[in-house]
Design a protein around this motif. Sequence first.
Motif, short mmCIF file in Angstrom:
data_model
loop_
_atom_site.label_atom_id
_atom_site.label_comp_id
_atom_site.label_asym_id
_atom_site.label_seq_id
_atom_site.Cartn_x
_atom_site.Cartn_y
_atom_site.Cartn_z
N LYS A 1 -7.05 -0.37 5.19
CA LYS A 1 -6.70 -0.20 3.78
C LYS A 1 -5.19 -0.10 3.59
CE LYS A 1 -7.99 2.68 -0.18
NZ LYS A 1 -8.70 3.88 -0.61
N GLN A 2 -4.53 0.63 4.49
CA GLN A 2 -3.11 0.93 4.28
C GLN A 2 -2.15 -0.04 4.96
OE1 GLN A 2 -1.70 3.17 2.23
NE2 GLN A 2 -3.73 3.66 1.47
N PHE A 3 -2.62 -0.72 5.99
CA PHE A 3 -1.74 -1.68 6.67
C PHE A 3 -2.34 -3.08 6.68
CE2 PHE A 3 -1.11 2.48 8.92
CZ PHE A 3 0.15 2.76 8.44
N PRO A 4 -2.77 -3.57 5.52
CA PRO A 4 -3.42 -4.88 5.49
C PRO A 4 -2.52 -6.01 5.98
CG PRO A 4 -2.82 -4.19 3.28
CD PRO A 4 -2.61 -3.01 4.19
N MET B 1 1.13 3.58 2.24
CA MET B 1 1.75 3.77 3.56
C MET B 1 2.85 2.74 3.81
SD MET B 1 0.81 6.46 5.16
CE MET B 1 1.36 6.11 6.80
N GLU B 2 2.61 1.51 3.38
CA GLU B 2 3.65 0.48 3.55
C GLU B 2 4.88 0.85 2.71
OE1 GLU B 2 1.04 -3.54 4.58
OE2 GLU B 2 1.28 -2.93 2.50
N LEU C 1 4.63 1.32 14.01
CA LEU C 1 4.64 0.21 13.06
C LEU C 1 5.99 0.10 12.35
CD1 LEU C 1 1.10 0.67 11.46
CD2 LEU C 1 1.81 -1.19 12.95
N MET D 1 6.88 3.44 4.54
CA MET D 1 7.63 2.82 5.64
C MET D 1 8.86 2.10 5.11
SD MET D 1 4.24 1.44 7.60
CE MET D 1 5.03 0.32 8.73
N PHE E 1 -0.48 -5.97 8.38
CA PHE E 1 -0.42 -6.03 9.84
C PHE E 1 -1.71 -6.58 10.43
CE2 PHE E 1 2.41 -2.62 8.53
CZ PHE E 1 3.58 -3.07 9.10
N SER F 1 0.86 -1.18 0.00
CA SER F 1 0.00 0.00 0.00
C SER F 1 0.91 1.24 0.00
CB SER F 1 -0.90 0.00 1.24
OG SER F 1 -0.11 0.27 2.39
#
Lengths: 103, 103
Positions: free
Chosen positions: B37-40, A5-6, B85, A9, B42, A3
Motif C-alpha cells: 500500500k505504502q511503497f507501490p 510513507m513515500e 528504501l 521519505m 517500489f 503514498s
Amino acid sequence: MLSQMEHTMETMMCMFHKCAGDKGYLTKEDLRVLTEKQFPGFLENQKGPLAVDKIMKDLNLDLDLDQCRDGKVDFHSFFSLTAGLTTTCNEYFVVYVTWKRKK
Amino acid sequence: MLSQMEHTMETMMCMFHKCAGDKGYLTKEDLRVLTEKQFPGFLENQKGPLAVDKIMKDLNLDLDLDQCRDGKVDFHSFFSLTAGLTTTCNEYFVVYVTWKRKK
C-alpha cells in the motif's frame, strides 16, 4: 500521487539536500540550524550551546562530528539522527498508551 | 504546530501502530500489506509472490522474519526498512542530479 510513507521519505531527502546544498553533506553548523528549526520540541527544554551535542551523545548516534567524520554529516548519518529521535518518541508513546489503557 | 520533520516522524509512528494494532508488532502479512500500500512504486516492477521478500533481501535489511525474529517486526525493524528504501532512493537522486549537472 505519493503514498504517505513515500511523502515522508521525500520530505527527509528534500530537507537534507536543501540544507546540504551543492556540497552534499551537512556541517555541524548546518545540522545545528536544521535541528533547531525542525526539532524545536526536543530542544526547548535544553539550555546552553552544547544542547545539540548532548542530545546526539544521549542518543548514542555515533556522531563525533569533529573527530570521526571530519565534521561531515552524510544522508545516512542524518537518517540515523531521525531514527534515534523517532524510536525514542515511539518508546514514550508506547509507555503512554500502556499507561492510558491501565487507567 | 509540528515542523515538517516532526510530521514525518509522527506519520511513521502512526503508520506502524495503525497496522500493528494492540499486538504492538507487525506480522509478515501486516508488513506485506503495508509495503504494497505504502511503497507501490517500489513493487510495481516486481512480479510474483516473493517480491517483498526479494526486496528485503536485496536491501540487506536483516529481516529474516520466519527464523530470526519469530515473524515479528518491531518499530525499529520497520524503521530500518524505511531507512533502506530512503537511502537507496537518495543514492539514485544524487546520481541523477550529478548527471543533470554534467549535461
